[in-house]
Write a protein that holds these residues in place. Structure first.
Motif, PDB file in Angstrom:
ATOM      1  N   ALA A  45       0.846  -1.091  -0.142  1.00 52.32           N
ATOM      2  CA  ALA A  45       0.046  -0.118   0.024  1.00 52.32           C
ATOM      3  C   ALA A  45       1.066   1.158   0.129  1.00 52.32           C
ATOM      4  O   ALA A  45       0.629   2.373  -0.820  1.00 52.32           O
ATOM      5  CB  ALA A  45      -0.912  -0.212   1.084  1.00 52.32           C
ATOM      6  N   ASP A  46       2.026   1.163   0.838  1.00 55.53           N
ATOM      7  CA  ASP A  46       2.922   2.411   1.062  1.00 55.53           C
ATOM      8  C   ASP A  46       3.617   2.628  -0.569  1.00 55.53           C
ATOM      9  O   ASP A  46       3.800   3.964  -0.913  1.00 55.53           O
ATOM     10  CB  ASP A  46       3.857   2.245   1.669  1.00 55.53           C
ATOM     11  CG  ASP A  46       3.648   2.385   3.266  1.00 55.53           C
ATOM     12  OD1 ASP A  46       2.349   2.838   3.448  1.00 55.53           O
ATOM     13  OD2 ASP A  46       4.202   1.736   4.233  1.00 55.53           O
ATOM     14  N   GLN A  47       3.886   1.583  -1.410  1.00 59.33           N
ATOM     15  CA  GLN A  47       4.491   1.870  -2.486  1.00 59.33           C
ATOM     16  C   GLN A  47       3.264   2.706  -3.505  1.00 59.33           C
ATOM     17  O   GLN A  47       3.558   3.534  -4.388  1.00 59.33           O
ATOM     18  CB  GLN A  47       4.944   0.528  -3.251  1.00 59.33           C
ATOM     19  CG  GLN A  47       6.080   0.115  -2.471  1.00 59.33           C
ATOM     20  CD  GLN A  47       6.365  -1.396  -3.329  1.00 59.33           C
ATOM     21  OE1 GLN A  47       5.703  -2.207  -3.126  1.00 59.33           O
ATOM     22  NE2 GLN A  47       7.689  -1.576  -3.313  1.00 59.33           N
ATOM     23  N   ILE A  48       2.110   2.204  -3.509  1.00 58.24           N
ATOM     24  CA  ILE A  48       0.995   2.368  -4.277  1.00 58.24           C
ATOM     25  C   ILE A  48       0.703   3.898  -3.901  1.00 58.24           C
ATOM     26  O   ILE A  48       0.593   4.818  -4.735  1.00 58.24           O
ATOM     27  CB  ILE A  48      -0.171   1.591  -4.384  1.00 58.24           C
ATOM     28  CG1 ILE A  48       0.096   0.295  -4.625  1.00 58.24           C
ATOM     29  CG2 ILE A  48      -1.542   2.219  -4.860  1.00 58.24           C
ATOM     30  CD1 ILE A  48      -1.235  -0.594  -4.393  1.00 58.24           C
ATOM     31  N   LEU A  49       0.618   4.252  -2.772  1.00 58.34           N
ATOM     32  CA  LEU A  49       0.409   5.783  -2.419  1.00 58.34           C
ATOM     33  C   LEU A  49       1.475   6.583  -2.666  1.00 58.34           C
ATOM     34  O   LEU A  49       1.365   7.922  -3.207  1.00 58.34           O
ATOM     35  CB  LEU A  49       0.312   5.593  -0.976  1.00 58.34           C
ATOM     36  CG  LEU A  49      -1.010   4.917  -0.459  1.00 58.34           C
ATOM     37  CD1 LEU A  49      -1.423   4.683   1.091  1.00 58.34           C
ATOM     38  CD2 LEU A  49      -2.456   5.504  -0.979  1.00 58.34           C
ATOM     39  N   ARG A  50       2.745   6.285  -2.399  1.00 57.52           N
ATOM     40  CA  ARG A  50       3.936   7.204  -2.875  1.00 57.52           C
ATOM     41  C   ARG A  50       3.891   7.556  -4.299  1.00 57.52           C
ATOM     42  O   ARG A  50       4.047   8.809  -4.691  1.00 57.52           O
ATOM     43  CB  ARG A  50       5.013   6.357  -2.423  1.00 57.52           C
ATOM     44  CG  ARG A  50       5.298   6.429  -0.853  1.00 57.52           C
ATOM     45  CD  ARG A  50       6.929   6.161  -0.752  1.00 57.52           C
ATOM     46  NE  ARG A  50       7.598   4.983  -1.182  1.00 57.52           N
ATOM     47  CZ  ARG A  50       7.351   3.859  -0.592  1.00 57.52           C
ATOM     48  NH1 ARG A  50       7.037   3.797   0.879  1.00 57.52           N
ATOM     49  NH2 ARG A  50       7.902   2.809  -0.836  1.00 57.52           N
ATOM     50  N   ARG A  51       3.550   6.485  -5.258  1.00 54.78           N
ATOM     51  CA  ARG A  51       3.553   6.690  -6.472  1.00 54.78           C
ATOM     52  C   ARG A  51       2.419   7.609  -6.814  1.00 54.78           C
ATOM     53  O   ARG A  51       2.482   8.479  -7.862  1.00 54.78           O
ATOM     54  CB  ARG A  51       3.467   5.210  -7.320  1.00 54.78           C
ATOM     55  CG  ARG A  51       3.330   5.628  -8.894  1.00 54.78           C
ATOM     56  CD  ARG A  51       3.516   4.215  -9.539  1.00 54.78           C
ATOM     57  NE  ARG A  51       3.365   4.424 -11.042  1.00 54.78           N
ATOM     58  CZ  ARG A  51       3.440   3.413 -11.960  1.00 54.78           C
ATOM     59  NH1 ARG A  51       3.284   1.969 -11.542  1.00 54.78           N
ATOM     60  NH2 ARG A  51       3.431   3.829 -13.323  1.00 54.78           N
ATOM     61  N   ALA A  52       1.178   7.318  -6.372  1.00 57.59           N
ATOM     62  CA  ALA A  52       0.207   8.494  -6.608  1.00 57.59           C
ATOM     63  C   ALA A  52       0.320   9.664  -6.140  1.00 57.59           C
ATOM     64  O   ALA A  52      -0.131  10.479  -6.886  1.00 57.59           O
ATOM     65  CB  ALA A  52      -1.206   7.971  -5.808  1.00 57.59           C
TER      66      ALA A  52
END
Length: 357
Positions: free
Chosen positions: A340-347
């Motif tokens: 989830a952290d990777q997705i949120l950082r990219r977003a």
């Protein structure tokens, strides 16, 4: 007298073969090949006017290159060093201009290398190289949509958490419907693939109606519970949920679903409240790509629907069911890898980049 042949030009030892190669070359400079032709014609004793007509240049040009060869041999056919500072092309300027929209008078949506070359007074090859070096591709376009869901972070964390660490006492199912699946029939029979020939089909088709595919993907095994129905209202969705519950009569179920209106109707909520062993986890608004069943829909589209030819909706439904049966015989787990952290950082990076522009 004007066409009286000039004295034949005497070639230097070993030059004839090299001149012939230059004149016939398709990979060298065009100007050098032209000059080699002039020298060869001069060695054959052709008149200056005739040579000019055959080569497509002026008579003084013919005389000039003949004299250059007579004085310096093959070295005389090369270009003279030009005076002044060599021209330097600012590739950053090319990129900067490319990032600006074309003028309205051009009537185009994006730059081509030819249009940009004409605008800046350089060659289109120079423009193309600058684009390659800087990774600029004006002809490409991609789609995007940022989620405006106020619970975006919580929902991403919730759904991804189910994928990466599913509960020990529950089965995670990704549920959705693929609506408006068209039963398309080609106007002529499909020609099968043969050695050296791809499968061929007509470009035109006849529509025979549509169907809706409901599916629940069990991510731990890849098994799919599915149904095909004529419509995709909440009534059909509720009937499908009951089918899923019957397929897993004794299990706790966690359903990942998107925010389609039919999924949140009072009738659906009432049924879910009466079946507490089934819990729903909604993906964020504009975040249906988090639903792994979308990956499976892509598989069935490529393997059974896109290249299929169906003479009726019934035929389409039959072939979809056959694929599902075959899929369940060879299915495999669907593994989510992003946290989830990777997705949120990219977003966040994409949102920030879009705001900066």
């Amino acid at each position: 007298m004007a066409n009286r042949p000039a004295a034949a030009l005497v070639l230097r030892v070993g030059d004839r073969e090299r001149l012939v190669r230059l004149a016939r070359s398709s990979s060298g400079r065009a100007g050098l090949a032209q000059r080699a032709r002039i020298v060869l014609l001069a060695a054959a004793g052709e008149a200056h006017t005739v040579m000019a007509e055959r080569v497509g240049v002026s008579r003084p040009t013919v005389i000039g290159w003949r004299e250059r060869y007579a004085e310096r041999g093959l070295a005389g056919l090369d270009d003279e060093p030009r005076s002044g500072r060599p021209r330097v092309v600012d590739r950053r300027k090319i990129v900067a201009e490319t990032l600006k929209p074309p003028p309205k008078r051009l009537g185009v949506t994006h730059w081509s290398s030819q249009l940009m070359a004409a605008r800046l007074g350089v060659s289109n090859g120079t423009v193309a190289k600058a684009w390659r070096d800087y990774g600029v591709q004006p002809w490409r376009v991609e789609t995007f949509k940022f989620s405006t869901d106020p619970e975006w972070v919580a929902k991403v964390t919730d759904v991804v958490g189910l994928y990466l660490a599913p509960p020990d006492n529950a089965i995670v199912l990704c549920v959705d419907e693929k609506s408006q699946v068209q039963a398309l029939d080609r106007t002529q029979p499909v020609l099968p693939m043969q050695p050296g020939l791809a499968e061929r089909r007509t470009h035109d088709y006849v529509r025979h109606g549509t169907t809706t595919l409901f599916a629940a993907l069990e991510i731990a095994t890849g098994t799919v519970t599915a149904a095909v129905k004529p419509r995709h209202r909440h009534q059909e969705f509720l009937a499908f949920l009951k089918q899923v519950a019957k397929a897993y009569p004794d299990d706790e179920l966690r359903l990942v679903m998107d925010n389609y209106a039919a999924h949140k109707r009072p009738e659906i909520r009432t049924w879910l409240a009466a079946n507490p062993r089934i819990q729903v986890h909604f993906t964020p608004t504009s975040g249906s790509w988090l639903n792994l069943v979308e990956v499976w829909f892509g598989i069935i589209e490529r393997q059974a629907i896109r290249r299929g030819s169906f003479n009726a909706v019934r035929d389409l439904n039959t072939k979809i069911r056959a694929l599902i049966d075959g899929w369940n015989d060879r299915c495999h787990p669907f593994v989510w890898t992003k946290t989830a952290d990777q997705i949120l950082r990219r977003a966040n990076r994409q949102t920030t980049s879009n705001t900066d522009h």
